[in-house]
Design a protein around this motif. Structure first.
Motif, PDB file in Angstrom:
ATOM      1  N   GLY A  63      47.112  13.882  -0.627  1.00  0.00           N
ATOM      2  CA  GLY A  63      45.335  14.986  -1.576  1.00  0.00           C
ATOM      3  C   GLY A  63      43.971  13.876  -1.399  1.00  0.00           C
ATOM      4  N   THR A  64      43.794  13.053  -1.776  1.00  0.00           N
ATOM      5  CA  THR A  64      42.850  12.179  -1.432  1.00  0.00           C
ATOM      6  C   THR A  64      42.827  11.103  -0.742  1.00  0.00           C
ATOM      7  N   PHE A  65      41.654  10.051  -0.935  1.00  0.00           N
ATOM      8  CA  PHE A  65      41.259   9.044  -0.493  1.00  0.00           C
ATOM      9  C   PHE A  65      42.325   7.594  -2.069  1.00  0.00           C
ATOM     10  N   ALA A  66      41.973   8.050  -2.837  1.00  0.00           N
ATOM     11  CA  ALA A  66      42.203   7.453  -3.476  1.00  0.00           C
ATOM     12  C   ALA A  66      43.407   7.529  -3.757  1.00  0.00           C
ATOM     13  N   GLU A  67      44.439   8.773  -3.808  1.00  0.00           N
ATOM     14  CA  GLU A  67      46.212   8.737  -3.755  1.00  0.00           C
ATOM     15  C   GLU A  67      46.460   7.941  -2.271  1.00  0.00           C
ATOM     16  N   VAL A  68      46.165   8.395  -1.288  1.00  0.00           N
ATOM     17  CA  VAL A  68      46.828   7.637  -0.095  1.00  0.00           C
ATOM     18  C   VAL A  68      46.994   6.146  -0.468  1.00  0.00           C
ATOM     19  N   ILE A  69      45.436   5.131  -1.494  1.00  0.00           N
ATOM     20  CA  ILE A  69      44.981   3.951  -1.410  1.00  0.00           C
ATOM     21  C   ILE A  69      46.384   3.283  -2.261  1.00  0.00           C
ATOM     22  N   ASN A  70      46.006   4.574  -3.244  1.00  0.00           N
ATOM     23  CA  ASN A  70      46.975   4.359  -5.082  1.00  0.00           C
ATOM     24  C   ASN A  70      49.011   4.476  -4.405  1.00  0.00           C
ATOM     25  N   ASP A 126      46.865   1.752 -11.993  1.00  0.00           N
ATOM     26  CA  ASP A 126      47.392   3.730 -11.627  1.00  0.00           C
ATOM     27  C   ASP A 126      47.691   4.180 -10.215  1.00  0.00           C
ATOM     28  N   GLY A 127      48.963   4.741 -10.389  1.00  0.00           N
ATOM     29  CA  GLY A 127      49.464   4.522  -9.032  1.00  0.00           C
ATOM     30  C   GLY A 127      50.805   4.168  -9.482  1.00  0.00           C
ATOM     31  N   GLN A 128      50.958   3.151  -9.949  1.00  0.00           N
ATOM     32  CA  GLN A 128      52.176   1.943 -10.512  1.00  0.00           C
ATOM     33  C   GLN A 128      53.434   3.964 -11.366  1.00  0.00           C
ATOM     34  N   ARG A 129      54.411   3.413 -10.312  1.00  0.00           N
ATOM     35  CA  ARG A 129      55.343   4.564 -10.947  1.00  0.00           C
ATOM     36  C   ARG A 129      56.384   4.175 -11.677  1.00  0.00           C
ATOM     37  N   ASP A 147      44.878 -12.049 -17.349  1.00  0.00           N
ATOM     38  CA  ASP A 147      45.234 -11.120 -17.311  1.00  0.00           C
ATOM     39  C   ASP A 147      46.548 -11.556 -16.859  1.00  0.00           C
ATOM     40  N   GLU A 148      47.337 -11.000 -17.180  1.00  0.00           N
ATOM     41  CA  GLU A 148      48.965 -11.409 -16.913  1.00  0.00           C
ATOM     42  C   GLU A 148      49.936 -10.234 -18.006  1.00  0.00           C
ATOM     43  N   MET A 149      50.906  -9.940 -16.271  1.00  0.00           N
ATOM     44  CA  MET A 149      51.946  -9.173 -16.866  1.00  0.00           C
ATOM     45  C   MET A 149      52.631  -9.585 -17.257  1.00  0.00           C
ATOM     46  N   GLN A 150      53.084  -8.938 -19.118  1.00  0.00           N
ATOM     47  CA  GLN A 150      54.485  -9.291 -19.327  1.00  0.00           C
ATOM     48  C   GLN A 150      55.736  -8.512 -19.339  1.00  0.00           C
ATOM     49  N   GLN A 151      55.609  -7.615 -19.245  1.00  0.00           N
ATOM     50  CA  GLN A 151      57.164  -6.539 -18.726  1.00  0.00           C
ATOM     51  C   GLN A 151      56.924  -5.416 -17.695  1.00  0.00           C
ATOM     52  N   GLN A 152      58.043  -5.163 -16.657  1.00  0.00           N
ATOM     53  CA  GLN A 152      58.177  -4.089 -15.937  1.00  0.00           C
ATOM     54  C   GLN A 152      59.374  -3.548 -16.531  1.00  0.00           C
ATOM     55  N   GLY A 153      58.493  -2.201 -16.722  1.00  0.00           N
ATOM     56  CA  GLY A 153      60.293  -1.463 -17.174  1.00  0.00           C
ATOM     57  C   GLY A 153      59.947  -0.378 -16.348  1.00  0.00           C
ATOM     58  N   THR A 154      61.157   1.054 -16.867  1.00  0.00           N
ATOM     59  CA  THR A 154      61.190   2.072 -16.201  1.00  0.00           C
ATOM     60  C   THR A 154      59.842   2.643 -16.350  1.00  0.00           C
ATOM     61  N   ILE A 155      60.340   4.089 -15.508  1.00  0.00           N
ATOM     62  CA  ILE A 155      59.373   5.531 -15.100  1.00  0.00           C
ATOM     63  C   ILE A 155      58.740   5.972 -16.663  1.00  0.00           C
ATOM     64  N   VAL A 217      46.513   2.578 -23.796  1.00  0.00           N
ATOM     65  CA  VAL A 217      47.184   3.390 -22.995  1.00  0.00           C
ATOM     66  C   VAL A 217      46.834   3.801 -22.019  1.00  0.00           C
ATOM     67  N   ILE A 218      46.669   3.910 -20.324  1.00  0.00           N
ATOM     68  CA  ILE A 218      46.401   3.879 -19.146  1.00  0.00           C
ATOM     69  C   ILE A 218      46.805   4.937 -18.169  1.00  0.00           C
ATOM     70  N   ALA A 219      45.927   6.112 -17.950  1.00  0.00           N
ATOM     71  CA  ALA A 219      46.612   6.792 -17.703  1.00  0.00           C
ATOM     72  C   ALA A 219      46.267   7.760 -16.355  1.00  0.00           C
ATOM     73  N   ARG A 220      46.099   8.708 -15.271  1.00  0.00           N
ATOM     74  CA  ARG A 220      46.106   9.503 -13.930  1.00  0.00           C
ATOM     75  C   ARG A 220      44.492  10.320 -15.235  1.00  0.00           C
ATOM     76  N   GLY A 221      45.678  10.779 -16.346  1.00  0.00           N
ATOM     77  CA  GLY A 221      44.856  11.826 -16.462  1.00  0.00           C
ATOM     78  C   GLY A 221      43.624  11.207 -18.258  1.00  0.00           C
TER      79      GLY A 221
END
Length: 232
Positions: A63-70, A126-129, A147-155, A217-221
């Motif tokens: 769709g867009t350049f940003a979506e390709v990169i993300n 942005d772009g994380q699934r 800045d540190e990642m504390q946890q990676q979860g599910t969808i 809370v971060i989202a594409r919206g």
């Protein structure tokens, strides 16, 4: 198709096109459409082929350049013609963008650069699934020190353990923490579980004299700030 080179040797047309495209970029970087900017990146991966069709194919899919990169490496590879070299070229842009934004906010007072902090968080998430929980640690002058990642979860879920947040904040001698996590769904509206977890983290930090400055809370919206919404 080819064009004549020195000594009458024919060169593929894309060779001349690449030179002209580079010249246009150097003269006016902002003037290039998305597919030509992608072409420039794909030059790094495909030195001897015409990459314009591949650039347009990527835009048609994402769709867009940003979506390709993300896009994730896995999703990029599902596009015919995209291999490891192309993935590396495209994802380098994303990592570089995050590093640039990180350089603008690290060791800076977050209250004086809040918009940049939000841009940085969006660039990170942005772009994380899947859901990811990150912790921004601040010193006594509200400067971002880590800045540190504390946890990676599910969808739709990422566990967070208040005890681990407190332990790490004490190790870094932080005076305050900003909790950040993403919603891959695109809707930043906090869930009831998000609110409960925020209160647990706030109370755990408060017990050792550390403030929870905000939960984003971060989202594409968009994004939601717990503090701005009066949620804690």
């Amino acid at each position: 198709m080819a064009e004549a080179g020195q000594g009458g040797v024919e060169k593929p047309l894309y060779v001349g096109h690449r030179g002209r495209l580079r010249e246009r970029f150097l003269a006016a970087p902002e003037s290039l459409p998305d597919y030509e900017l992608l072409e420039l990146l794909l030059f790094l991966a495909h030195s001897r082929t015409d990459v314009k069709p591949l650039a347009k194919k990527l835009l048609a899919r994402f769709g867009t350049f940003a979506e390709v990169i993300n896009a994730t490496p896995e999703d990029l590879r599902r596009t015919d013609g995209v291999g490891d070299a192309a993935v590396a070229a495209l994802k380098t842009v994303q990592v570089a963008a995050v590093r640039l934004l990180q350089g603008q906010v690290m060791n800076q007072p977050v209250l004086g650069s809040w918009d940049r902090v939000l841009e940085y968080c969006h660039a990170r998430l942005d772009g994380q699934r899947t859901e990811q929980v990150r912790l921004l640690f601040l010193d006594s002058r509200n400067r971002l020190i880590a800045d540190e990642m504390q946890q990676q979860g599910t969808i739709n879920h990422a566990p967070i353990y208040p005890r681990e947040v407190v332990r790490r904040a004490l190790e870094l001698h932080a005076a305050a923490v900003i909790l950040v996590h993403n919603h891959p769904s695109g809707d930043p509206t906090p869930s009831a579980a998000d609110q409960d977890m925020t209160l647990q983290v706030r109370d755990g930090l408060r017990a050792v004299g550390i403030a929870l400055h905000d939960h984003l809370v971060i989202a594409r919206g968009g994004h939601v700030s717990f503090r701005a919404q009066g949620l804690f």
